[in-house]
Write a protein that holds these residues in place. Sequence first.
Motif, PDB file in Angstrom:
ATOM      1  N   ALA A   1       0.837  -1.201   0.000  1.00 48.40           N
ATOM      2  CA  ALA A   1       0.000   0.000   0.000  1.00 48.40           C
ATOM      3  C   ALA A   1       0.873   1.253   0.000  1.00 48.40           C
ATOM      4  O   ALA A   1       1.872   1.336   0.725  1.00 48.40           O
ATOM      5  CB  ALA A   1      -0.906   0.003   1.222  1.00 48.40           C
ATOM      6  N   ALA A   2       0.490   2.233  -0.803  1.00 48.39           N
ATOM      7  CA  ALA A   2       1.180   3.518  -0.786  1.00 48.39           C
ATOM      8  C   ALA A   2       0.671   4.391   0.354  1.00 48.39           C
ATOM      9  O   ALA A   2       1.404   5.223   0.899  1.00 48.39           O
ATOM     10  CB  ALA A   2       0.992   4.231  -2.120  1.00 48.39           C
ATOM     11  N   ALA A   3      -0.598   4.192   0.718  1.00 49.58           N
ATOM     12  CA  ALA A   3      -1.217   4.976   1.783  1.00 49.58           C
ATOM     13  C   ALA A   3      -2.441   4.208   2.268  1.00 49.58           C
ATOM     14  O   ALA A   3      -2.896   3.252   1.622  1.00 49.58           O
ATOM     15  CB  ALA A   3      -1.613   6.354   1.286  1.00 49.58           C
ATOM     16  N   ALA A   4      -2.980   4.623   3.403  1.00 46.10           N
ATOM     17  CA  ALA A   4      -4.189   4.002   3.927  1.00 46.10           C
ATOM     18  C   ALA A   4      -5.406   4.534   3.186  1.00 46.10           C
ATOM     19  O   ALA A   4      -5.496   5.739   2.902  1.00 46.10           O
ATOM     20  CB  ALA A   4      -4.320   4.276   5.419  1.00 46.10           C
ATOM     21  N   GLU A   5      -6.333   3.647   2.852  1.00 51.06           N
ATOM     22  CA  GLU A   5      -7.616   4.057   2.290  1.00 51.06           C
ATOM     23  C   GLU A   5      -8.573   4.367   3.434  1.00 51.06           C
ATOM     24  O   GLU A   5      -8.281   4.054   4.593  1.00 51.06           O
ATOM     25  CB  GLU A   5      -8.153   2.948   1.384  1.00 51.06           C
ATOM     26  CG  GLU A   5      -7.281   2.726   0.161  1.00 51.06           C
ATOM     27  CD  GLU A   5      -7.814   1.647  -0.768  1.00 51.06           C
ATOM     28  OE1 GLU A   5      -8.786   0.947  -0.374  1.00 51.06           O
ATOM     29  OE2 GLU A   5      -7.261   1.491  -1.873  1.00 51.06           O
ATOM     30  N   PRO A   6      -9.730   5.012   3.151  1.00 53.07           N
ATOM     31  CA  PRO A   6     -10.672   5.353   4.230  1.00 53.07           C
ATOM     32  C   PRO A   6     -11.015   4.141   5.093  1.00 53.07           C
ATOM     33  O   PRO A   6     -11.363   3.074   4.572  1.00 53.07           O
ATOM     34  CB  PRO A   6     -11.886   5.866   3.463  1.00 53.07           C
ATOM     35  CG  PRO A   6     -11.307   6.448   2.219  1.00 53.07           C
ATOM     36  CD  PRO A   6     -10.175   5.538   1.845  1.00 53.07           C
ATOM     37  N   GLY A   7     -10.896   4.294   6.398  1.00 52.49           N
ATOM     38  CA  GLY A   7     -11.197   3.219   7.341  1.00 52.49           C
ATOM     39  C   GLY A   7     -10.019   2.339   7.680  1.00 52.49           C
ATOM     40  O   GLY A   7     -10.085   1.552   8.622  1.00 52.49           O
ATOM     41  N   GLU A   8      -8.918   2.417   6.898  1.00 51.15           N
ATOM     42  CA  GLU A   8      -7.744   1.593   7.148  1.00 51.15           C
ATOM     43  C   GLU A   8      -6.769   2.321   8.082  1.00 51.15           C
ATOM     44  O   GLU A   8      -6.852   3.531   8.290  1.00 51.15           O
ATOM     45  CB  GLU A   8      -7.019   1.281   5.841  1.00 51.15           C
ATOM     46  CG  GLU A   8      -7.778   0.376   4.894  1.00 51.15           C
ATOM     47  CD  GLU A   8      -6.977   0.075   3.650  1.00 51.15           C
ATOM     48  OE1 GLU A   8      -7.245  -0.968   3.021  1.00 51.15           O
ATOM     49  OE2 GLU A   8      -6.079   0.882   3.276  1.00 51.15           O
ATOM     50  N   ILE A   9      -5.824   1.547   8.619  1.00 47.79           N
ATOM     51  CA  ILE A   9      -4.707   2.093   9.383  1.00 47.79           C
ATOM     52  C   ILE A   9      -3.436   1.614   8.700  1.00 47.79           C
ATOM     53  O   ILE A   9      -3.356   0.474   8.239  1.00 47.79           O
ATOM     54  CB  ILE A   9      -4.768   1.654  10.865  1.00 47.79           C
ATOM     55  CG1 ILE A   9      -3.660   2.314  11.685  1.00 47.79           C
ATOM     56  CG2 ILE A   9      -4.722   0.140  10.995  1.00 47.79           C
ATOM     57  CD1 ILE A   9      -3.823   3.790  11.870  1.00 47.79           C
TER      58      ILE A   9
ATOM     59  N   ALA B   1      -3.309  -1.561   6.237  1.00 46.09           N
ATOM     60  CA  ALA B   1      -2.566  -1.382   4.994  1.00 46.09           C
ATOM     61  C   ALA B   1      -1.074  -1.379   5.321  1.00 46.09           C
ATOM     62  O   ALA B   1      -0.651  -0.748   6.289  1.00 46.09           O
ATOM     63  CB  ALA B   1      -2.964  -0.086   4.313  1.00 46.09           C
ATOM     64  N   VAL B   2      -0.285  -2.095   4.520  1.00 42.42           N
ATOM     65  CA  VAL B   2       1.140  -2.237   4.803  1.00 42.42           C
ATOM     66  C   VAL B   2       1.946  -1.740   3.607  1.00 42.42           C
ATOM     67  O   VAL B   2       1.722  -2.177   2.474  1.00 42.42           O
ATOM     68  CB  VAL B   2       1.508  -3.711   5.099  1.00 42.42           C
ATOM     69  CG1 VAL B   2       2.988  -3.823   5.466  1.00 42.42           C
ATOM     70  CG2 VAL B   2       0.636  -4.271   6.213  1.00 42.42           C
ATOM     71  N   MET B   3       2.868  -0.838   3.874  1.00 41.11           N
ATOM     72  CA  MET B   3       3.749  -0.352   2.819  1.00 41.11           C
ATOM     73  C   MET B   3       4.721  -1.448   2.375  1.00 41.11           C
ATOM     74  O   MET B   3       5.001  -2.383   3.135  1.00 41.11           O
ATOM     75  CB  MET B   3       4.522   0.881   3.303  1.00 41.11           C
ATOM     76  CG  MET B   3       3.647   2.109   3.507  1.00 41.11           C
ATOM     77  SD  MET B   3       4.608   3.570   4.023  1.00 41.11           S
ATOM     78  CE  MET B   3       5.553   3.890   2.521  1.00 41.11           C
ATOM     79  N   PRO B   4       5.258  -1.380   1.154  1.00 42.03           N
ATOM     80  CA  PRO B   4       6.180  -2.412   0.671  1.00 42.03           C
ATOM     81  C   PRO B   4       7.453  -2.493   1.511  1.00 42.03           C
ATOM     82  O   PRO B   4       7.964  -1.478   1.998  1.00 42.03           O
ATOM     83  CB  PRO B   4       6.511  -1.951  -0.755  1.00 42.03           C
ATOM     84  CG  PRO B   4       5.407  -1.028  -1.139  1.00 42.03           C
ATOM     85  CD  PRO B   4       4.964  -0.362   0.135  1.00 42.03           C
ATOM     86  N   VAL B   5       7.937  -3.722   1.668  1.00 38.52           N
ATOM     87  CA  VAL B   5       9.201  -3.996   2.342  1.00 38.52           C
ATOM     88  C   VAL B   5      10.111  -4.691   1.327  1.00 38.52           C
ATOM     89  O   VAL B   5       9.659  -5.609   0.634  1.00 38.52           O
ATOM     90  CB  VAL B   5       8.989  -4.898   3.579  1.00 38.52           C
ATOM     91  CG1 VAL B   5      10.316  -5.271   4.218  1.00 38.52           C
ATOM     92  CG2 VAL B   5       8.091  -4.195   4.597  1.00 38.52           C
ATOM     93  N   PRO B   6      11.377  -4.302   1.197  1.00 36.71           N
ATOM     94  CA  PRO B   6      12.260  -4.930   0.202  1.00 36.71           C
ATOM     95  C   PRO B   6      12.354  -6.438   0.378  1.00 36.71           C
ATOM     96  O   PRO B   6      12.448  -6.933   1.506  1.00 36.71           O
ATOM     97  CB  PRO B   6      13.610  -4.254   0.458  1.00 36.71           C
ATOM     98  CG  PRO B   6      13.276  -2.955   1.114  1.00 36.71           C
ATOM     99  CD  PRO B   6      12.052  -3.223   1.948  1.00 36.71           C
ATOM    100  N   GLU B   7      12.365  -7.156  -0.717  1.00 40.81           N
ATOM    101  CA  GLU B   7      12.416  -8.619  -0.711  1.00 40.81           C
ATOM    102  C   GLU B   7      13.878  -9.078  -0.731  1.00 40.81           C
ATOM    103  O   GLU B   7      14.325  -9.815  -1.606  1.00 40.81           O
ATOM    104  CB  GLU B   7      11.655  -9.172  -1.924  1.00 40.81           C
ATOM    105  CG  GLU B   7      11.427 -10.672  -1.904  1.00 40.81           C
ATOM    106  CD  GLU B   7      10.253 -11.106  -1.033  1.00 40.81           C
ATOM    107  OE1 GLU B   7      10.165 -12.306  -0.717  1.00 40.81           O
ATOM    108  OE2 GLU B   7       9.419 -10.249  -0.688  1.00 40.81           O
TER     109      GLU B   7
END
Length: 317
Positions: free
Chosen positions: A241-249, A293-299
Amino acid sequence: MARRLQPTLTEIGDAARALRQGKLVAFPTETVYGLGGDATSDRAVAAIFSAKGRPSFNPLIVHVASATDAVQFAEVSANAQAVARSFWPGPLTMVLPRRRDCRISLLATAGLDSVAIRVPAHTIAQTLLTMTGLPLAAPSANPSGRLSPTSADHVLADLGDNVEFVIDGGACTVGVESTVLSLLDDKPRILRPGGVPAEAIAEVLQEPVTIETGAEDSAAPRSPGRLLSHYAPSLPVRLNAAAAEPGEILLGFGPSAPKDALNLSPIGDLQEAAANLFALLRRLDDPQYCAIAVMPVPETGLGIAINDRLRRAAAAR
């Protein structure tokens, strides 16, 4: 409710006596807190499954005090000896052929002809293993499929009525479970990414190491942590996720994350992110939100283990 023990020799001795009596004790390792029981006792192992609500086909990791102890229970090849010299004690589990005279409960190994063994590096875990004189089956001290515990408070909140003692050793330093390496055949395979990167194992063995990231949802897995939906908070998890959508954290990662987001590592350090992963997911698992929502983490490196846990947390349930 379980009694919280301090990490003194006297109170660790109380825990050791309880384990020898077939009771369950939660204790810290460098990875996460384990729910320990006598691995040679069917009743104690059954109590672990009951406390966790764990599927009986998912085998348990057996903790021992040293590589010498492991030889009592498993066939240790030259490759296994090399890996043990490099990574034990530490956050690495080896799946090895079970000895014919192995005393480990078949329930702990899900009836398989293999056994998953680890030598933990944590001082409290080592002291407890030495005092009990037993191999300890010790999956993560949480209800099966839920977030793994990285503090004594997590264990008391999740399993406080199902365990005799919880030894409080503070926060775990690694924060994700051990790497699980299968040496059952000629090709070394990582069944679960974790605290030891594949590249480090490949360097020791001087050969490629395959990482098997696919889940095993119905057949008996050779490794813990291989079920499709695992390490899951109660809220749905949305990845990349790039950012949280409405209702998400939002669970952030790195310096580009919003300043008001909980951040696995503001500086983008994967070791810090691994240590924070389960604790931050717990903090975000709040019914006032509709999803995490979780931002990308390098693989790469420990990021492989982090993403493995996140994918399982996000899997359909």
